[in-house]
Motif scaffolding. Structure first.
Motif, PDB file in Angstrom:
ATOM      1  N   VAL A 163       0.843  -1.204   0.000  1.00  0.00           N
ATOM      2  CA  VAL A 163       0.000   0.000   0.000  1.00  0.00           C
ATOM      3  C   VAL A 163       0.872   1.246   0.000  1.00  0.00           C
ATOM      4  O   VAL A 163       0.630   2.198  -0.757  1.00  0.00           O
ATOM      5  CB  VAL A 163      -0.948  -0.019   1.219  1.00  0.00           C
ATOM      6  N   ALA A 164       1.910   1.251   0.835  1.00  0.00           N
ATOM      7  CA  ALA A 164       2.820   2.400   0.875  1.00  0.00           C
ATOM      8  C   ALA A 164       3.459   2.643  -0.484  1.00  0.00           C
ATOM      9  O   ALA A 164       3.568   3.787  -0.943  1.00  0.00           O
ATOM     10  CB  ALA A 164       3.902   2.185   1.934  1.00  0.00           C
ATOM     11  N   GLU A 165       3.856   1.585  -1.159  1.00  0.00           N
ATOM     12  CA  GLU A 165       4.486   1.747  -2.464  1.00  0.00           C
ATOM     13  C   GLU A 165       3.492   2.250  -3.506  1.00  0.00           C
ATOM     14  O   GLU A 165       3.841   3.063  -4.367  1.00  0.00           O
ATOM     15  CB  GLU A 165       5.100   0.428  -2.918  1.00  0.00           C
ATOM     16  N   SER A 166       2.244   1.803  -3.445  1.00  0.00           N
ATOM     17  CA  SER A 166       1.231   2.286  -4.389  1.00  0.00           C
ATOM     18  C   SER A 166       1.022   3.791  -4.251  1.00  0.00           C
ATOM     19  O   SER A 166       0.903   4.520  -5.239  1.00  0.00           O
ATOM     20  CB  SER A 166      -0.100   1.556  -4.162  1.00  0.00           C
ATOM     21  N   VAL A 167       0.972   4.256  -2.994  1.00  0.00           N
ATOM     22  CA  VAL A 167       0.792   5.691  -2.757  1.00  0.00           C
ATOM     23  C   VAL A 167       2.040   6.457  -3.170  1.00  0.00           C
ATOM     24  O   VAL A 167       1.961   7.508  -3.818  1.00  0.00           O
ATOM     25  CB  VAL A 167       0.450   5.940  -1.271  1.00  0.00           C
ATOM     26  N   ALA A 168       3.212   5.924  -2.826  1.00  0.00           N
ATOM     27  CA  ALA A 168       4.462   6.578  -3.218  1.00  0.00           C
ATOM     28  C   ALA A 168       4.590   6.674  -4.726  1.00  0.00           C
ATOM     29  O   ALA A 168       5.074   7.680  -5.254  1.00  0.00           O
ATOM     30  CB  ALA A 168       5.649   5.813  -2.629  1.00  0.00           C
ATOM     31  N   ALA A 169       4.128   5.643  -5.436  1.00  0.00           N
ATOM     32  CA  ALA A 169       4.212   5.655  -6.898  1.00  0.00           C
ATOM     33  C   ALA A 169       3.361   6.759  -7.507  1.00  0.00           C
ATOM     34  O   ALA A 169       3.706   7.322  -8.552  1.00  0.00           O
ATOM     35  CB  ALA A 169       3.779   4.291  -7.453  1.00  0.00           C
ATOM     36  N   ALA A 170       2.241   7.072  -6.857  1.00  0.00           N
ATOM     37  CA  ALA A 170       1.387   8.152  -7.352  1.00  0.00           C
ATOM     38  C   ALA A 170       2.013   9.520  -7.140  1.00  0.00           C
ATOM     39  O   ALA A 170       1.767  10.452  -7.900  1.00  0.00           O
ATOM     40  CB  ALA A 170       0.019   8.087  -6.666  1.00  0.00           C
ATOM     41  N   LEU A 171       2.834   9.648  -6.093  1.00  0.00           N
ATOM     42  CA  LEU A 171       3.445  10.924  -5.741  1.00  0.00           C
ATOM     43  C   LEU A 171       4.785  11.162  -6.430  1.00  0.00           C
ATOM     44  O   LEU A 171       5.138  12.287  -6.767  1.00  0.00           O
ATOM     45  CB  LEU A 171       3.690  10.988  -4.226  1.00  0.00           C
ATOM     46  N   ARG A 172       5.547  10.110  -6.604  1.00  0.00           N
ATOM     47  CA  ARG A 172       6.954  10.215  -6.959  1.00  0.00           C
ATOM     48  C   ARG A 172       7.160  10.771  -8.362  1.00  0.00           C
ATOM     49  O   ARG A 172       6.500  10.390  -9.312  1.00  0.00           O
ATOM     50  CB  ARG A 172       7.580   8.820  -6.849  1.00  0.00           C
ATOM     51  N   ASN A 173       8.098  11.713  -8.483  1.00  0.00           N
ATOM     52  CA  ASN A 173       8.532  12.203  -9.786  1.00  0.00           C
ATOM     53  C   ASN A 173       9.948  12.749  -9.637  1.00  0.00           C
ATOM     54  O   ASN A 173      10.620  12.453  -8.652  1.00  0.00           O
ATOM     55  CB  ASN A 173       7.553  13.230 -10.366  1.00  0.00           C
ATOM     56  N   ASP A 174      10.389  13.569 -10.582  1.00  0.00           N
ATOM     57  CA  ASP A 174      11.786  14.001 -10.533  1.00  0.00           C
ATOM     58  C   ASP A 174      12.061  15.070  -9.477  1.00  0.00           C
ATOM     59  O   ASP A 174      13.212  15.449  -9.270  1.00  0.00           O
ATOM     60  CB  ASP A 174      12.257  14.483 -11.910  1.00  0.00           C
ATOM     61  N   HIS A 175      11.024  15.564  -8.773  1.00  0.00           N
ATOM     62  CA  HIS A 175      11.268  16.525  -7.701  1.00  0.00           C
ATOM     63  C   HIS A 175      10.576  16.152  -6.381  1.00  0.00           C
ATOM     64  O   HIS A 175      10.714  16.864  -5.397  1.00  0.00           O
ATOM     65  CB  HIS A 175      10.867  17.948  -8.123  1.00  0.00           C
ATOM     66  N   ILE A 176       9.840  15.047  -6.353  1.00  0.00           N
ATOM     67  CA  ILE A 176       9.220  14.563  -5.124  1.00  0.00           C
ATOM     68  C   ILE A 176       9.832  13.210  -4.777  1.00  0.00           C
ATOM     69  O   ILE A 176       9.731  12.252  -5.542  1.00  0.00           O
ATOM     70  CB  ILE A 176       7.695  14.425  -5.258  1.00  0.00           C
ATOM     71  N   ARG A 177      10.443  13.141  -3.617  1.00  0.00           N
ATOM     72  CA  ARG A 177      11.064  11.908  -3.143  1.00  0.00           C
ATOM     73  C   ARG A 177      10.214  11.343  -2.010  1.00  0.00           C
ATOM     74  O   ARG A 177       9.773  12.086  -1.125  1.00  0.00           O
ATOM     75  CB  ARG A 177      12.485  12.204  -2.656  1.00  0.00           C
ATOM     76  N   CYS A 178       9.980  10.039  -2.028  1.00  0.00           N
ATOM     77  CA  CYS A 178       9.108   9.401  -1.042  1.00  0.00           C
ATOM     78  C   CYS A 178       9.885   8.372  -0.221  1.00  0.00           C
ATOM     79  O   CYS A 178      10.685   7.610  -0.774  1.00  0.00           O
ATOM     80  CB  CYS A 178       7.933   8.709  -1.727  1.00  0.00           C
ATOM     81  N   TYR A 179       9.609   8.349   1.082  1.00  0.00           N
ATOM     82  CA  TYR A 179      10.268   7.424   1.996  1.00  0.00           C
ATOM     83  C   TYR A 179       9.201   6.603   2.720  1.00  0.00           C
ATOM     84  O   TYR A 179       8.409   7.154   3.488  1.00  0.00           O
ATOM     85  CB  TYR A 179      11.112   8.181   3.016  1.00  0.00           C
ATOM     86  N   PRO A 180       9.160   5.282   2.500  1.00  0.00           N
ATOM     87  CA  PRO A 180       8.157   4.446   3.168  1.00  0.00           C
ATOM     88  C   PRO A 180       8.473   4.261   4.648  1.00  0.00           C
ATOM     89  O   PRO A 180       9.635   4.285   5.068  1.00  0.00           O
ATOM     90  CB  PRO A 180       8.242   3.111   2.418  1.00  0.00           C
ATOM     91  N   ASN A 181       7.411   4.070   5.445  1.00  0.00           N
ATOM     92  CA  ASN A 181       7.548   3.914   6.890  1.00  0.00           C
ATOM     93  C   ASN A 181       6.309   3.170   7.378  1.00  0.00           C
ATOM     94  O   ASN A 181       5.194   3.508   6.979  1.00  0.00           O
ATOM     95  CB  ASN A 181       7.661   5.290   7.553  1.00  0.00           C
ATOM     96  N   ASP A 182       6.480   2.166   8.218  1.00  0.00           N
ATOM     97  CA  ASP A 182       5.319   1.420   8.689  1.00  0.00           C
ATOM     98  C   ASP A 182       4.810   1.890  10.050  1.00  0.00           C
ATOM     99  O   ASP A 182       3.897   1.304  10.623  1.00  0.00           O
ATOM    100  CB  ASP A 182       5.611  -0.085   8.727  1.00  0.00           C
ATOM    101  N   ASP A 183       5.385   2.982  10.584  1.00  0.00           N
ATOM    102  CA  ASP A 183       4.988   3.496  11.895  1.00  0.00           C
ATOM    103  C   ASP A 183       3.875   4.536  11.739  1.00  0.00           C
ATOM    104  O   ASP A 183       4.109   5.746  11.858  1.00  0.00           O
ATOM    105  CB  ASP A 183       6.208   4.103  12.600  1.00  0.00           C
ATOM    106  N   VAL A 184       2.674   4.065  11.488  1.00  0.00           N
ATOM    107  CA  VAL A 184       1.539   4.960  11.271  1.00  0.00           C
ATOM    108  C   VAL A 184       1.256   5.799  12.516  1.00  0.00           C
ATOM    109  O   VAL A 184       0.992   7.007  12.424  1.00  0.00           O
ATOM    110  CB  VAL A 184       0.287   4.147  10.861  1.00  0.00           C
ATOM    111  N   ILE A 185       1.332   5.203  13.697  1.00  0.00           N
ATOM    112  CA  ILE A 185       1.058   5.941  14.935  1.00  0.00           C
ATOM    113  C   ILE A 185       2.042   7.095  15.093  1.00  0.00           C
ATOM    114  O   ILE A 185       1.657   8.241  15.372  1.00  0.00           O
ATOM    115  CB  ILE A 185       1.129   5.002  16.154  1.00  0.00           C
TER     116      ILE A 185
END
Length: 336
Positions: A163-185
């Motif tokens: 799920v995190a990767e699906s959302v990151a894929a929608a955001l990511r481009n040449d100026h937006i960098r995404c970092y996954p994290n499983d600590d929702v709280i």
């Protein structure tokens, strides 16, 4: 540029941040429907290809369409982005539970807690919709800079790596960098409580206390958020990342921050209502101060800065006295 995995996305909330995110997602190639509560606003956004009220001067992509029809907005989408004020989000989700598609990933881009309960947004979503896919995005990101394509980094939190990767894929481009994290709280607590500290920083700067005091507030504020986070099951390292320290520094130091601006206005003698009216958008730190106070009491954690902001907002403590009391407070042994 990496194209998003999901092509149909609903963004619920047409304020500055919702519009900026919708613009980013559409520019990345997604078909985006931006839902506004105000039908007149939705019509103007569609006709003008800009949100003149919240993001003036930003031309929106052709792939973004605005609507006030919620059913139309969410029909057939793979992701539903929640960018509504947290003070109404729980009621909104409960009222529209039958309309919202359980098959979609629900992405929180709001920050704060439900008034009265202190519930986090992931808890509100689960309460209203059950066991749906959920992610939260957070980090040091001002809407206007994202809308203008300036570089930024975003934490994408989900207990499900896919799920995190699906959302990151929608955001990511040449100026937006995404970092996954499983600590929702941890991400949600950091995002909500940093707004309280931004109010404190604004008050301090507005009273002329200077950079030293601001740095002390940020540092000790981070420590008290971490104490609460650990007591609630979050990981300490989350608070040193983008959603924690990164967002905290941004919000406490830059005048684009609504919460900092609110604090500055309080220091000038404006009432809460006057300050909120002048800012013209939700000031999430007000409600977060009340709920942070409640969470601190329930968990037995000392949160002196959050407590001071709460007393200024809801108990009439003069702002100058609040900062002075914080600086003269005897430190505990664990607060070095």
């Amino acid at each position: 540029m990496t194209q998003p995995e999901h092509k149909r996305i609903a963004v619920l909330g047409a304020g500055s941040w919702g519009t900026a995110l919708a613009s980013l997602l559409a520019a990345n190639g997604a078909e985006v429907r931006l839902w506004a509560r105000d039908c007149e606003q939705a019509t103007r956004i569609d006709a003008d290809h800009q949100n003149a009220r919240y993001l003036p001067g930003v031309t929106l992509p052709e792939g973004l369409r605005a609507t006030c029809d919620l059913s139309r907005a969410v029909e057939g989408v793979e992701q539903v982005w929640l960018v509504l004020p947290t003070k109404i989000l729980g009621e909104f989700l409960a009222s529209h539970a039958d309309t919202l598609p359980r098959s979609a990933i629900f992405v929180s881009a709001s920050k704060g807690f439900e008034p009265g309960s202190g519930a986090r947004i992931d808890e509100l979503v689960e309460r209203a919709l059950g066991d749906v896919a959920f992610a939260v995005v957070s980090g040091p990101t001002f809407a206007i800079e994202v809308a203008h394509g300036k570089p930024a980094a975003i934490a994408v939190g989900s207990r499900d790596a896919a799920v995190a990767e699906s959302v990151a894929a929608a955001l990511r481009n040449d100026h937006i960098r995404c970092y996954p994290n499983d600590d929702v709280i941890g991400i949600e607590l950091a995002g909500g409580l940093k707004n309280v500290l931004a109010i404190a920083a604004g008050v301090s700067d507005g009273l002329g206390f200077g950079a030293n005091t601001r740095a002390a507030l940020i540092t000790r504020g981070l420590a008290e958020i971490m104490r609460l986070g650990e007591a609630m099951g979050a990981r300490p390292e989350t608070f040193f990342g983008l959603a924690g320290l990164g967002d905290l520094v941004l919000t406490c130091t830059d005048d684009h921050s609504r919460n900092r601006q609110f604090g500055l206005r309080l220091a000038r003698g404006e009432t809460m209502d006057e300050a909120v009216a002048a800012i013209g958008q939700a000031v999430e730190g007000i409600g977060a101060a009340r709920e942070g106070h409640r969470l601190a009491q329930a968990s037995g954690q000392e949160m002196p800065i959050t407590e001071a902001v709460y007393r200024v907002l809801f108990e009439g403590l003069p702002a100058r006295q609040a900062v002075t009391e914080l600086l003269s407070r005897e430190p505990r042994s664990h607060e070095a």
